[in-house]
Design an enzyme around this catalytic site. Structure first.
Site, PDB file in Angstrom:
ATOM      1  N   LYS A 119      78.696  53.398  31.521  1.00 28.88           N
ATOM      2  CA  LYS A 119      80.366  53.644  30.836  1.00 28.88           C
ATOM      3  C   LYS A 119      79.504  53.587  29.434  1.00 28.88           C
ATOM      4  O   LYS A 119      79.681  52.245  29.135  1.00 28.88           O
ATOM      5  CB  LYS A 119      81.271  52.210  31.785  1.00 28.88           C
ATOM      6  CG  LYS A 119      81.060  52.632  33.265  1.00 28.88           C
ATOM      7  CD  LYS A 119      82.347  52.157  33.453  1.00 28.88           C
ATOM      8  CE  LYS A 119      83.089  52.185  34.975  1.00 28.88           C
ATOM      9  NZ  LYS A 119      81.629  51.665  36.104  1.00 28.88           N
TER      10      LYS A 119
ATOM     11  N   LYS B 186      86.846  52.194  46.812  1.00 21.60           N
ATOM     12  CA  LYS B 186      86.806  50.683  46.229  1.00 21.60           C
ATOM     13  C   LYS B 186      86.774  49.980  47.307  1.00 21.60           C
ATOM     14  O   LYS B 186      87.530  50.257  47.912  1.00 21.60           O
ATOM     15  CB  LYS B 186      87.355  50.706  44.828  1.00 21.60           C
ATOM     16  CG  LYS B 186      87.182  51.308  43.682  1.00 21.60           C
ATOM     17  CD  LYS B 186      86.630  50.479  42.674  1.00 21.60           C
ATOM     18  CE  LYS B 186      86.290  51.117  41.346  1.00 21.60           C
ATOM     19  NZ  LYS B 186      86.102  50.321  40.279  1.00 21.60           N
TER      20      LYS B 186
END
Length: 352
Positions: free
Chosen positions: A257, A149
């Site tokens: 997702k 990230k």
């Protein structure tokens, strides 16, 4: 058939740095379906809503659950086309109930204890030293693919961090994926993508914000680094809209997702459309508890994919639930000998 739902607040074991700030807790909802004649036997699912990311996460979310509860009792359909997380949970609960309430959502060789799913190691945002330590820990644990990230520290430090990784680990020994969560601008995107490519990064998720299909299409066309769409898939409803996005942007990958892109059924439609266009994909969890993660892993195991998936979130929370998933090195296995005690769900604040 009846339905009940219960709110639940997941507590992070350690503060989790994201592009949306530091998370210490995350709300979720559980739903169960059952027959009134045998209420102790139920199928359970998780509506993993994500405030700040899920379009449905507003003041009307609870009312939608009440509507679904009432319609199930009346044997009426509920329009969940714009409520991905609720559809995600309902699909789980119905599948669990249909398979005998044994937490078997997608029975396969995987749920029989055969085979495994390769996963990437997620390195959370932090300062330079913290992230370097976390990267080394992931490699020691046996991961061959890590996801970073980026966006929490300045760009020069992030480049320095990836340079450090490449000095220690070659491209053949360690695949690096990065997720910018829309943190780049069109002013700096191309030179940054070039620098990441030179450092042997595999791909980048969502370099610029969602909702800019023309600019994203340009980047996908000229970028030396493969681009994956993530947030850009959220809020895209229906086959026609999905087709238009993929045709206009033509990314190299999409990230799935199910709690954010139409449940399992919606994610499977994305996969079909992507494969028709030669677009790659992988599955990523969205901070589900072990209830949702268990179902997500079982579904992923049926997709015959051979690249690392983003499924390792089970250890994030202090108040999680028992789960048959085991992470050994970078491989996720299912232990069929684990019996989940449904008593843990009886203490939840169920609304009928």
């Amino acid at each position: 058939m009846r339905l009940a739902y219960a709110p639940y607040l997941l507590k992070f074991r350690h503060p989790a740095g994201t592009s949306r700030g530091i998370l210490t807790e995350k709300p979720t909802f559980f739903i169960k379906v059952f027959d009134e004649s045998e209420p102790t036997k139920f199928g359970i699912g998780e509506c993993s809503v994500f405030p700040g990311l899920s379009p449905e996460a507003d003041g009307n979310y609870g009312y939608k659950l009440i509507e679904l509860l009432a319609n199930i009792a009346l044997d009426k359909e509920t329009d969940l086309s714009r409520h991905s997380s609720i559809l995600f949970g309902l699909e789980q609960a119905l599948r669990d109930y249909a398979s005998g309430c044994r937490h078997l959502y997608f029975p396969s060789d995987f749920t029989m204890g055969n085979g495994s799913i390769e996963t990437n190691g997620l390195v959370w945002m932090g300062d330079f030293d913290e992230m370097i330590e976390r990267i080394d820990d992931k490699v020691k644990q046996g991961f061959h693919c890590i996801k970073l990230k980026i966006g929490a520290i300045d760009w020069k430090k992030e480049v320095e961090m990836i340079e450090y990784i490449r000095k220690k680990y070659s491209e053949t020994s360690l695949q690096i994926r990065v997720d910018a969560n829309g943190g780049f601008s069109m002013d700096n995107a191309l030179p940054r993508l070039k620098r990441l490519s030179d450092l042997g990064v595999h791909s980048i998720e969502q370099p610029i914000p969602a909702g800019l299909p023309e600019l994203m299409a340009f980047l996908c066309q000229v970028s030396p680094l493969k681009i994956a769409l993530d947030e850009s898939l959220i809020g895209i409803y229906g086959k026609a809209a999905k087709t238009t996005l993929l045709d206009e942007v033509n990314p190299q990958y999409i990230i799935l997702k199910p709690s954010l892109c139409g449940g399992f059924s919606g994610a499977e439609e994305w996969i079909r459309l992507a494969e028709e266009r030669g677009i790659g994909w992988w599955v990523t969890s969205a901070l589900e508890s072990n209830v949702g993660l268990n179902a997500l892993a079982q579904w992923t195991a049926t997709l015959n994919t051979s690249i690392p998936q983003g499924l390792g979130t089970g250890a994030l929370f202090t108040n999680n639930f028992e789960c048959p998933l085991i992470l050994d090195s970078d491989r996720m296995h299912y232990d069929p000998s684990v019996t989940i005690d449904d008593e843990a769900y009886s203490v939840l604040d169920w609304r009928y």
